[in-house]
Design a protein around this motif. Structure first.
Motif, PDB file in Angstrom:
ATOM      1  N   TYR A  36       0.841  -1.198   0.000  1.00  0.00           N
ATOM      2  CA  TYR A  36       0.000   0.000   0.000  1.00  0.00           C
ATOM      3  C   TYR A  36       0.875   1.247   0.000  1.00  0.00           C
ATOM      4  CZ  TYR A  36      -4.060  -2.833   1.266  1.00  0.00           C
ATOM      5  OH  TYR A  36      -5.074  -3.760   1.275  1.00  0.00           O
ATOM      6  N   ARG A  37       0.340   2.310  -0.563  1.00  0.00           N
ATOM      7  CA  ARG A  37       0.949   3.628  -0.487  1.00  0.00           C
ATOM      8  C   ARG A  37       0.099   4.447   0.483  1.00  0.00           C
ATOM      9  NH1 ARG A  37      -0.322   8.263  -3.257  1.00  0.00           N
ATOM     10  NH2 ARG A  37      -1.618   7.069  -4.683  1.00  0.00           N
ATOM     11  N   ILE A  38       0.715   5.046   1.471  1.00  0.00           N
ATOM     12  CA  ILE A  38      -0.010   5.840   2.454  1.00  0.00           C
ATOM     13  C   ILE A  38      -0.285   7.215   1.836  1.00  0.00           C
ATOM     14  CG2 ILE A  38      -0.010   6.797   4.789  1.00  0.00           C
ATOM     15  CD1 ILE A  38      -0.048   3.680   4.642  1.00  0.00           C
ATOM     16  N   CYS A  39      -1.545   7.541   1.645  1.00  0.00           N
ATOM     17  CA  CYS A  39      -1.943   8.828   1.060  1.00  0.00           C
ATOM     18  C   CYS A  39      -2.065   9.905   2.123  1.00  0.00           C
ATOM     19  CB  CYS A  39      -3.283   8.686   0.344  1.00  0.00           C
ATOM     20  SG  CYS A  39      -3.274   7.479  -0.984  1.00  0.00           S
ATOM     21  N   ALA A  40      -2.486   9.518   3.319  1.00  0.00           N
ATOM     22  CA  ALA A  40      -2.665  10.502   4.393  1.00  0.00           C
ATOM     23  C   ALA A  40      -2.621   9.793   5.741  1.00  0.00           C
ATOM     24  CB  ALA A  40      -3.989  11.232   4.240  1.00  0.00           C
ATOM     25  N   GLN A  41      -2.128  10.516   6.722  1.00  0.00           N
ATOM     26  CA  GLN A  41      -2.133  10.043   8.102  1.00  0.00           C
ATOM     27  C   GLN A  41      -2.822  11.102   8.952  1.00  0.00           C
ATOM     28  OE1 GLN A  41       2.304   8.745   8.131  1.00  0.00           O
ATOM     29  NE2 GLN A  41       1.286   7.665   9.793  1.00  0.00           N
ATOM     30  N   ARG A  42      -3.681  10.637   9.855  1.00  0.00           N
ATOM     31  CA  ARG A  42      -4.420  11.539  10.749  1.00  0.00           C
ATOM     32  C   ARG A  42      -5.115  12.650   9.970  1.00  0.00           C
ATOM     33  NH1 ARG A  42      -2.395  12.054  16.741  1.00  0.00           N
ATOM     34  NH2 ARG A  42      -2.193   9.847  17.129  1.00  0.00           N
ATOM     35  N   TRP A  43      -5.825  12.253   8.926  1.00  0.00           N
ATOM     36  CA  TRP A  43      -6.512  13.218   8.078  1.00  0.00           C
ATOM     37  C   TRP A  43      -7.760  13.712   8.794  1.00  0.00           C
ATOM     38  CZ3 TRP A  43     -11.092  13.974   5.430  1.00  0.00           C
ATOM     39  CH2 TRP A  43     -11.053  14.975   4.456  1.00  0.00           C
ATOM     40  N   LYS A  44      -7.862  15.027   8.929  1.00  0.00           N
ATOM     41  CA  LYS A  44      -8.968  15.628   9.664  1.00  0.00           C
ATOM     42  C   LYS A  44      -9.973  16.262   8.724  1.00  0.00           C
ATOM     43  CE  LYS A  44      -6.226  16.688  13.794  1.00  0.00           C
ATOM     44  NZ  LYS A  44      -5.488  15.523  13.664  1.00  0.00           N
ATOM     45  N   SER A  45     -11.246  16.090   9.059  1.00  0.00           N
ATOM     46  CA  SER A  45     -12.340  16.709   8.320  1.00  0.00           C
ATOM     47  C   SER A  45     -13.339  17.236   9.339  1.00  0.00           C
ATOM     48  CB  SER A  45     -13.015  15.674   7.416  1.00  0.00           C
ATOM     49  OG  SER A  45     -13.894  14.856   8.167  1.00  0.00           O
ATOM     50  N   PRO A  46     -14.346  17.976   8.886  1.00  0.00           N
ATOM     51  CA  PRO A  46     -15.376  18.424   9.830  1.00  0.00           C
ATOM     52  C   PRO A  46     -16.111  17.253  10.509  1.00  0.00           C
ATOM     53  CG  PRO A  46     -15.514  19.673   7.793  1.00  0.00           C
ATOM     54  CD  PRO A  46     -14.508  18.582   7.563  1.00  0.00           C
ATOM     55  N   ALA A  47     -16.139  16.115   9.855  1.00  0.00           N
ATOM     56  CA  ALA A  47     -16.827  14.954  10.419  1.00  0.00           C
ATOM     57  C   ALA A  47     -15.974  14.193  11.429  1.00  0.00           C
ATOM     58  CB  ALA A  47     -17.252  14.001   9.303  1.00  0.00           C
ATOM     59  N   GLY A  48     -14.657  14.334  11.352  1.00  0.00           N
ATOM     60  CA  GLY A  48     -13.779  13.596  12.254  1.00  0.00           C
ATOM     61  C   GLY A  48     -12.454  13.292  11.588  1.00  0.00           C
ATOM     62  N   GLU A  49     -11.723  12.391  12.191  1.00  0.00           N
ATOM     63  CA  GLU A  49     -10.374  12.056  11.738  1.00  0.00           C
ATOM     64  C   GLU A  49     -10.319  10.629  11.227  1.00  0.00           C
ATOM     65  OE1 GLU A  49      -6.503  11.078  14.211  1.00  0.00           O
ATOM     66  OE2 GLU A  49      -6.860  13.235  14.185  1.00  0.00           O
ATOM     67  N   ILE A  50      -9.536  10.437  10.175  1.00  0.00           N
ATOM     68  CA  ILE A  50      -9.242   9.097   9.674  1.00  0.00           C
ATOM     69  C   ILE A  50      -7.771   8.846   9.977  1.00  0.00           C
ATOM     70  CG2 ILE A  50      -9.120   7.589   7.667  1.00  0.00           C
ATOM     71  CD1 ILE A  50     -11.338   9.282   6.415  1.00  0.00           C
ATOM     72  N   ASP A  51      -7.487   7.709  10.628  1.00  0.00           N
ATOM     73  CA  ASP A  51      -6.113   7.433  11.042  1.00  0.00           C
ATOM     74  C   ASP A  51      -5.175   7.306   9.854  1.00  0.00           C
ATOM     75  OD1 ASP A  51      -6.839   7.470  13.732  1.00  0.00           O
ATOM     76  OD2 ASP A  51      -7.216   5.309  13.774  1.00  0.00           O
ATOM     77  N   LEU A  52      -5.526   6.463   8.891  1.00  0.00           N
ATOM     78  CA  LEU A  52      -4.687   6.260   7.700  1.00  0.00           C
ATOM     79  C   LEU A  52      -5.579   6.139   6.473  1.00  0.00           C
ATOM     80  CD1 LEU A  52      -2.323   3.433   9.021  1.00  0.00           C
ATOM     81  CD2 LEU A  52      -1.703   5.822   8.684  1.00  0.00           C
ATOM     82  N   ILE A  53      -5.112   6.702   5.385  1.00  0.00           N
ATOM     83  CA  ILE A  53      -5.757   6.484   4.094  1.00  0.00           C
ATOM     84  C   ILE A  53      -4.683   5.882   3.214  1.00  0.00           C
ATOM     85  CG2 ILE A  53      -6.952   7.523   2.134  1.00  0.00           C
ATOM     86  CD1 ILE A  53      -7.781   9.789   4.103  1.00  0.00           C
ATOM     87  N   ALA A  54      -4.946   4.673   2.728  1.00  0.00           N
ATOM     88  CA  ALA A  54      -3.932   3.931   1.973  1.00  0.00           C
ATOM     89  C   ALA A  54      -4.506   3.502   0.632  1.00  0.00           C
ATOM     90  CB  ALA A  54      -3.487   2.713   2.771  1.00  0.00           C
TER      91      ALA A  54
END
Length: 130
Positions: A36-54
């Motif tokens: 996998y390629r990690i696209c984002a770590q601890r990505w924050k949005s108004p709805a909340g946070e996603i730990d990893l996006i791969a």
């Protein structure tokens, strides 16, 4: 009889933050080893946070990392409210990254426990379940 000194809430938060960052680093390492390629770590949005996006090939995985002393505790700690929050945050990410909207999207969990290799559960839940 004297009580042991209570841990200050700020110290507990800092310790939990360190544990979470370490668990996320282990999860990212595992996913990279799996291609996998990690696209984002601890990505924050108004709805909340996603730990990893791969991403691997045409698949985008929104990954929740759970660190507990036992894998079953980690898995059980992901409740319906948190799953809904992750799904909403994923929708925000997809809106901000329209090139990924055509990919196969799924929601994964990585369970991190002491002295064991992290456990990756692909497609752990579906957006439709929310």
């Amino acid at each position: 009889m004297t009580r042991p000194p209570a841990t200050k809430p700020a110290a507990r938060r800092q310790q939990a933050e360190r544990l979470g960052r370490m668990a996320e680093a282990k999860a990212a390492m595992l996913l990279r080893l799996k291609g996998y390629r990690i696209c984002a770590q601890r990505w924050k949005s108004p709805a909340g946070e996603i730990d990893l996006i791969a991403r691997r090939g045409s698949a985008v995985a929104f990954v929740e990392v759970k660190a507990r002393s036992h894998a079953d505790e980690a898995l059980a700690s992901l409740g319906a409210h948190q799953r809904r929050r992750i799904v909403q945050a994923a929708r925000h990410w997809l809106a901000a990254n329209p090139d990924a909207a055509q990919c196969d999207c799924r929601f994964d969990i990585v369970l991190v426990t002491p002295y064991q290799w992290p456990q990756h559960i692909a497609n752990a839940f579906a957006a439709d379940d929310q």
